[in-house]
Design an enzyme around this catalytic site. Structure first.
Site, mmCIF file in Angstrom:
data_model
loop_
_atom_site.group_PDB
_atom_site.id
_atom_site.type_symbol
_atom_site.label_atom_id
_atom_site.label_comp_id
_atom_site.label_asym_id
_atom_site.label_seq_id
_atom_site.Cartn_x
_atom_site.Cartn_y
_atom_site.Cartn_z
ATOM 1 N N ASN A 1 0.831 -1.197 0.000
ATOM 2 C CA ASN A 1 0.000 0.000 0.000
ATOM 3 C C ASN A 1 0.866 1.248 0.000
ATOM 4 O OD1 ASN A 1 -2.462 -1.480 0.357
ATOM 5 N ND2 ASN A 1 -2.022 -1.625 2.535
ATOM 6 N N ASP B 1 4.979 -4.327 12.395
ATOM 7 C CA ASP B 1 5.499 -5.002 11.211
ATOM 8 C C ASP B 1 6.997 -5.262 11.332
ATOM 9 O OD1 ASP B 1 2.988 -5.042 10.026
ATOM 10 O OD2 ASP B 1 3.284 -3.105 9.037
ATOM 11 N N GLY C 1 6.914 7.073 9.705
ATOM 12 C CA GLY C 1 6.673 6.210 8.569
ATOM 13 C C GLY C 1 6.709 4.740 8.922
#
Length: 306
Positions: free
Chosen positions: A11, A252, A287
């Protein structure tokens, strides 16, 4: 040493900092707009590769600028991208992220992430996978494809790691194909029905997942760190103190580190320490993929913690 093979989402993340979450119908002035490559699958692949694992990405993007940028970002991190499909007539996945006080909320349009089938993934596994490799997946792609891919990977002797995010109730038959699961508190409540808000609830949730046949359960607990249950042994790991800026990529990064540790044959203790330190460093940067630390940064922090 095995490979890490990630089947998951790619994404483009559009993020903005806000003083608070807007109410329905309200406009709030924000700042610090960022356009970053993301997607849970791609983030985890970048983390595994940047931390030292030979990593292959399976996924799909549209034939558009965002898709090209996402693939370039993965390649820049050392991820093998030859198995990423570029699908005409469908957009690349996009995530709209609002950051508030170091935390975030996300709205996602999956786009091309829902195109691949379980058969598509199985074909790639037969071409690139070997017994002992690590297979990682999440729930941002088509669910039926994900369940089929997990079963195919497990049947071929791969070590399977499931990150149930965004969380949904998981069919009971899926658990037979899951060797390890990594989930946060919210995901834990949705998957198990137990919110791990205190010590007894944490233990109950871990035991439930273990009873369902999962060999390793990693429960991330935000600032408290994580608890890992593996074959009856429990490891509690608290993160090092850092100045938290953005938690978007922390989970993640943790999962990518778990996969890297397994692929490289590290001990469970070493693997959890890598995951803990890597994810902590990721929260100190804005980010998702750009926040993932390099292996030498993590190794240096681990030396200080000893």
């Amino acid at each position: 040493m095995g490979k890490v093979i990630v089947f998951g989402s790619l994404n483009m993340d559009l993020t903005i900092e806000c003083p608070r979450q807007p109410r329905m119908g309200e406009t709030v002035t924000g700042s610090g707009f960022l356009l970053n490559p993301g997607g849970k699958g791609a983030n985890q692949a970048v983390a595994a590769a940047r931390l030292g694992a030979d990593t292959v990405m399976i996924g799909a993007v549209g034939v558009d600028v965002f898709g090209d940028a996402l693939v370039a970002s993965l390649e820049g991190a050392g991820v093998a991208c030859g198995r990423i499909r570029h699908i005409d007539g469908v957009s690349t996945g996009v995530a709209s992220i609002t950051r508030v006080g170091g935390d975030n909320c996300i709205v996602l349009d999956p786009g091309a992430n829902h195109v691949l089938t379980g058969h598509d993934v199985t074909v790639v596994l037969d071409e690139v996978a070997a017994a002992g490799d690590v297979f990682v997946t999440q729930l941002e792609c088509d669910l039926a494809a994900t369940w089929e891919a997990l079963a195919a990977a497990h049947a071929r002797g791969l070590y399977t790691i499931l990150n149930p995010a965004p969380a949904v109730p998981i069919p009971r038959e899926v658990w037979a194909s899951v060797d390890a699961i990594c989930l946060n508190e919210t995901e834990c409540e949705i998957v198990t029905g137990v919110f791990p808000g205190d010590e007894l609830a944490i233990e109950h949730a871990l035991e439930l997942l273990a009873d369902w046949g999962v060999g390793m359960v990693a429960l991330t607990l935000g600032a408290q760190g994580s608890r890992v249950l593996c074959e009856g042994r429990t490891i509690d790991s608290r993160p090092p103190a850092v100045r938290v800026i953005d938690t978007t990529g922390a989970g993640d990064t943790y999962i990518g580190a778990l996969a890297m540790g397994r692929a490289r044959g590290l001990s469970l203790d070493e693997t959890v320490e890598w995951a803990t330190c890597s994810s902590a460093l990721a929260t100190a940067r804005l980010g998702a993929q750009q926040a993932v630390p390099a292996a030498d940064e993590v190794a240096a922090l681990m030396v200080v913690r000893r």
